[in-house]
Design a protein around this motif. Structure first.
Motif, short mmCIF file in Angstrom:
data_model
loop_
_atom_site.label_atom_id
_atom_site.label_comp_id
_atom_site.label_asym_id
_atom_site.label_seq_id
_atom_site.Cartn_x
_atom_site.Cartn_y
_atom_site.Cartn_z
N SER A 1 0.84 -1.20 0.00
CA SER A 1 0.00 0.00 0.00
C SER A 1 0.88 1.24 0.00
O SER A 1 2.02 1.22 0.47
CB SER A 1 -0.93 0.01 1.23
OG SER A 1 -0.18 -0.02 2.43
N LEU B 1 -4.20 10.66 -2.15
CA LEU B 1 -4.38 9.46 -2.97
C LEU B 1 -3.83 8.27 -2.21
O LEU B 1 -2.68 8.27 -1.74
CB LEU B 1 -3.65 9.60 -4.30
CG LEU B 1 -3.66 8.35 -5.21
CD1 LEU B 1 -5.09 8.02 -5.64
CD2 LEU B 1 -2.76 8.56 -6.42
N TYR B 2 -4.66 7.24 -2.08
CA TYR B 2 -4.26 6.01 -1.39
C TYR B 2 -4.61 4.81 -2.26
O TYR B 2 -5.67 4.79 -2.91
CB TYR B 2 -5.00 5.88 -0.05
CG TYR B 2 -4.84 4.54 0.62
CD1 TYR B 2 -3.74 4.28 1.44
CD2 TYR B 2 -5.77 3.52 0.42
CE1 TYR B 2 -3.59 3.04 2.06
CE2 TYR B 2 -5.62 2.28 1.04
CZ TYR B 2 -4.52 2.05 1.84
OH TYR B 2 -4.37 0.83 2.43
N SER B 3 -3.75 3.81 -2.26
CA SER B 3 -4.05 2.57 -2.99
C SER B 3 -3.43 1.39 -2.25
O SER B 3 -2.41 1.54 -1.56
CB SER B 3 -3.52 2.63 -4.42
OG SER B 3 -2.11 2.71 -4.43
N ALA C 1 -8.62 1.72 -3.83
CA ALA C 1 -8.05 3.02 -4.21
C ALA C 1 -8.99 4.11 -3.72
O ALA C 1 -10.21 4.00 -3.89
CB ALA C 1 -7.84 3.12 -5.71
N TYR D 1 -9.34 8.53 -3.47
CA TYR D 1 -8.80 9.85 -3.80
C TYR D 1 -9.70 10.91 -3.18
O TYR D 1 -10.93 10.85 -3.30
CB TYR D 1 -8.73 10.05 -5.32
CG TYR D 1 -8.27 11.45 -5.69
CD1 TYR D 1 -6.99 11.90 -5.36
CD2 TYR D 1 -9.13 12.33 -6.35
CE1 TYR D 1 -6.58 13.17 -5.69
CE2 TYR D 1 -8.72 13.61 -6.69
CZ TYR D 1 -7.44 14.03 -6.36
OH TYR D 1 -7.04 15.30 -6.67
#
Length: 631
Positions: free
Chosen positions: A432, A443-445, A467, A469
């Motif tokens: 991650s 933004l995270y994934s 994901a 945003y």
């Protein structure tokens, strides 16, 4: 697993009353000052005022009258106080300033703990002005200085380690009973080898509760909580439900927590839940990797859980089938971080290698199928974490300072399950990352995979992708807007028949509920636009929102959820939140569901209340080794 108790809904009458008052304009004056020079040069009748400004001006004039209504408005509303200016939102810049004081001796630590109402972190000269602020503070016990001191990563007459100031401030702010915190170095008394530090905290009104009641059925719920008992950080919460039309007319739950026992950063959780379809007794002692420099973390816990789970349905079934599961569990884990070497004095590398080991012993007393067996699961993991925090506002809060986690986390987990009937191995991995910028947003994934291996056959596997945003904050005066986008996918691989996914509420479609809509593969997309308004009533800030949810479900290893018709929901609503109080966010939503599941009591248009968050930050703090979640 520890029980995650539901957050009780607020009283409908309170919500409707607040909505009515807000709609007619009973609001706090938090508008930007106007250009008085321009106004003085123009005739008064040519100045165009907004509806909000006219309403505030009329209310202010009414509050100056010596009538009962005037005195009430003067006590409730504050027309002079502008929105508090918050400085130092860039944590990276603050860190660079603090680097000038690395390894200096801390001479003095002065601690100022403020009551929740009427005070300010940025302006310590500000004091309560009206009766309600003073009355609220009189009912509140401030956090003790010793409790604040226990959260600090630096000590008097000891060298100041790198990151100690920044991390201490973040730890204070993430404490449930503290609203905000600032740690300031006194530059006037600073010398080449020593510093004086000033710590300021502002409390949340720790005593709170919530409830709900349905006049038609007589059913209700009452929740009471105290987040800071006698100012010592102990948290107590109890819930009671009554007049339920289930096997038993009542349910009860109680929780007790102690944070940071004696500066060890060891915390304790005690839970007792007695519901119709879920019962739990559990006790846990745990220590997290609470900062970047934490060397050791771990936990030990015992629990006894009895619950009802949904079993797979046959095509001819018109109602969901259920089974009972009961087990006792002992859980122990230990973790250790390893810091890369650096030869630069005062430089603290962000990366950490982490090693972890865990043992879970599970004994079943009630099983619905033969897929449940007594077992001992032994897990080991190795990972690498880079994390840091920025500061921002109006992301999930209503104006308080929020710590935004960014970084990278990679881990590999392997293990062995010694079962009463069969043995098997486990292998899993996850990656991650998150990025943040004031002009870019957040933004995270994440992607993760895990599966058991038994007799050369992979089973109970899961592939999980996510994901999220969050756009940058758009501002028009005191009106602020953010957009939230969240995409998730959970794909089961050779799962057991009784392991099924749903799309209820936070699992996919908010407000959705059905026991019949289940599958082994799920994909969802959620969108929300959140408008933070300058309106408030007795400190309760108002935000409005619109949203759209889509979720797909399929059954089987080879089926794609996108081949199925999606379930969806569209709606709008408002939220009320007082950051100075421990009450949950009050949310009222009007939703429309184009497609309804068969044999359901849901309606196509639904008005409901909720206080459970739908979006949240994902931290890069390494957690205990575990099996990939499938829920």
């Amino acid at each position: 697993m520890p029980y995650l108790h539901p957050i009780c809904k607020p009283l409908p009458l309170v919500c409707l009353l607040c909505m009515l008052l807000l709609c007619v304009g009973v609001c706090q004056a938090q508008v930007q000052p106007q250009d008085t020079t321009r106004q003085d040069s123009l005739p008064q009748d040519t100045i165009r005022q907004t509806f909000n400004e006219r309403m505030i001006q009329n209310l202010k004039q009414m509050s100056e009258r010596k009538t009962i209504m005037g005195k009430l408005l003067k006590a409730l509303l504050d027309f002079e106080r502008d929105e508090e200016e918050v400085y130092g939102l860039d944590a990276e810049l603050i860190q660079k300033e603090y680097e000038l004081h690395n390894y200096k001796i801390v001479r003095h630590i002065d601690i100022l703990s403020l009551d929740p109402f009427g005070y300010s972190i940025s302006d310590t000269s500000r004091a309560p002005r009206n009766f309600f602020e003073k009355a609220g503070n009189s009912l509140h016990v401030k956090t003790g200085r010793g409790e604040v001191r226990n959260k600090l990563l630096f000590r008097k007459m000891e060298p100041l380690e790198p990151l100690a100031l920044v991390e201490s401030e973040r730890l204070l702010r993430q404490t449930r009973h503290i609203l905000d915190a600032r740690i300031i170095v006194n530059e006037e008394t600073t010398t080449n080898d020593s510093v004086d530090v000033f710590v300021i905290t502002r409390d949340v009104f720790s005593l709170g509760g919530s409830g709900s009641y349905s006049p038609s059925s007589g059913r209700g719920r009452i929740t009471l909580r105290e987040l800071n008992f006698l100012g010592q950080g102990h948290q107590i919460e109890g819930t009671y439900k009554f007049n339920l039309n289930r096997p038993r007319p009542w349910e009860a739950a109680a929780f007790y927590s102690i944070e940071n026992i004696g500066r060890t950063y060891i915390s304790a959780d005690l839970a007792y839940v007695d519901e119709n379809y879920y019962k739990e007794k559990s006790f846990y002692l745990y220590r997290d990797f609470y900062t970047l420099n934490t060397k050791y973390a771990g936990a030990v816990g015992i629990s006894r859980i009895d619950q009802r789970i949904i079993l797979p349905t046959a095509p001819e079934d018109t109602a969901a089938r259920f089974g009972n599961v009961g087990y006792a569990q002992q859980d122990v884990w230990l973790g250790r971080t390893l810091k890369p070497k650096t030869y630069i004095l005062g430089y603290e590398p962000r990366g950490r290698f982490i090693l972890g080991a865990r043992v879970i012993n599970t004994k079943y007393n009630t099983v619905p199928t033969e897929n449940f067996q007594d077992n001992v699961l032994m897990l080991g993991s190795v990972g690498y974490s880079i994390r840091k925090y920025y500061k921002d506002r109006f992301i999930f809060g209503f104006g308080r300072t929020e710590d935004v986690p960014v970084g990278t986390l990679f881990s590999v987990t392997g293990g062995y399950q010694d079962g009463a009937i069969w043995d098997r191995h486990y292998l899993g991995s996850s990656l991650s990352f998150a990025r943040y910028g004031p002009s870019f947003g957040y933004l995270y994934s994440r992607v993760g995979y895990g599966s058991f291996l038994r007799d050369d056959r992979w089973e109970q596997g899961v592939l999980d992708v996510e994901a999220m945003y969050i756009t940058r904050l758009a501002e028009w005066g005191n009106w602020k807007l953010r957009h939230y986008l969240l995409g998730r996918g959970t794909f089961g691989i050779n799962r057991y028949p009784e392991e099924l996914l749903s799309i209820n509420n936070e699992s996919g479609v908010r407000g959705f509920r059905s026991d019949m809509v289940r599958g082994t593969r799920r994909a969802s997309f959620n969108y929300e636009a959140n408008l933070y308004t300058p309106l408030s009533l007795i400190g309760f800030r108002l935000a409005t929102f619109v949203y759209a949810d889509l979720a797909w479900l399929s059954f089987g290893n080879q089926s794609s959820p996108f081949k199925e018709k999606p379930y969806s929901s569209f709606g709008l609503g408002f939220r009320l939140r007082n950051e100075f109080m421990s009450f949950s966010t009050i949310q009222v939503t009007l939703s429309y569901y184009p497609q309804l599941p068969p044999n359901t009591s849901m309606r196509g248009v639904r008005l409901y209340e909720s206080s459970a968050p739908f979006y949240d930050f994902r931290n890069f703090q390494f957690d205990r080794p575990g099996v990939a979640d499938f829920h």
